[in-house]
Design an enzyme around this catalytic site. Sequence first.
Site, PDB file in Angstrom:
ATOM      1  N   ASP A 141     -37.745  13.254  61.509  1.00 15.83           N
ATOM      2  CA  ASP A 141     -36.889  13.771  62.567  1.00 15.83           C
ATOM      3  C   ASP A 141     -35.455  13.305  62.351  1.00 15.83           C
ATOM      4  O   ASP A 141     -35.194  12.367  61.587  1.00 15.83           O
ATOM      5  CB  ASP A 141     -37.349  13.259  63.934  1.00 15.83           C
ATOM      6  CG  ASP A 141     -38.737  13.742  64.320  1.00 15.83           C
ATOM      7  OD1 ASP A 141     -39.231  14.690  63.676  1.00 15.83           O
ATOM      8  OD2 ASP A 141     -39.323  13.172  65.261  1.00 15.83           O
ATOM      9  N   ASP A 150     -32.629  11.665  64.638  1.00 15.32           N
ATOM     10  CA  ASP A 150     -32.390  11.020  65.924  1.00 15.32           C
ATOM     11  C   ASP A 150     -30.892  10.798  66.108  1.00 15.32           C
ATOM     12  O   ASP A 150     -30.238  10.162  65.269  1.00 15.32           O
ATOM     13  CB  ASP A 150     -33.125   9.681  65.990  1.00 15.32           C
ATOM     14  CG  ASP A 150     -34.633   9.852  65.908  1.00 15.32           C
ATOM     15  OD1 ASP A 150     -35.185  10.537  66.790  1.00 15.32           O
ATOM     16  OD2 ASP A 150     -35.245   9.314  64.975  1.00 15.32           O
TER      17      ASP A 150
END
Length: 228
Positions: A143, A145
């Site tokens: 991911d 962030d």
Amino acid sequence: MHGATARALLPHDLLWLVDPPAFAGANALPAWAGAEWLARAPLVVRRDRIDAGRIPVGLRGTTRAQRHAAWLPRAQVARVVTPGMIARQARWRDHPRRLALPALTVLARVAPLLDDAQLNWGVTGGAGFTLASGIDVLHPGSDLDLLVTAGMPLAPQTERLLVALLDGQPGDARIDIQVSTPAGAFALRERARTGGRVLLRTANGPVLCEDPWHPPAVAPHDHAMTAP
């Protein structure tokens, strides 16, 4: 910060140690977090109650399973890199695997949008760790962030811009945006889903609230620690 001007340390700041062997010897650390690793890898300031003379930190290794919480003496802080510094340095532009890592590809696309919106933003998580330390912990499924710091409630058009980024494009890495207020931090994805009500993470624990800038029974700030 060792030998430098004092500054407030906040969650997600990355800290390098003055004496990794001393820290390793004074703590019961997992096998992967030895002095050699700590000489290269920064610690991450985590959100916790203020403890006199010590900073709440998290250690991370090369895999998701390698995580460990600890407390760091303030005198052990040699260097600090903040999420905002990582964003301003923009090292994703010349990362050798930037085209193979969706987290860095999408970061390159959204960074100009965040800059144009004049947001106080930064990079956290695995991407922040990788870009700041040079230790590549990213993989194609990682991911992205991001941290947006907002002392006042976000303007509606700004919040809409950020929420639109969460949707992404086909093939994008998942983007998670945490919004930091003077009282704590919340996940923008949760706020978009509920229409306002969020779980605010504070130094004193989570608080469910409608207004994360003025939650009930929370101190007016959650600075983790002041470095020497």
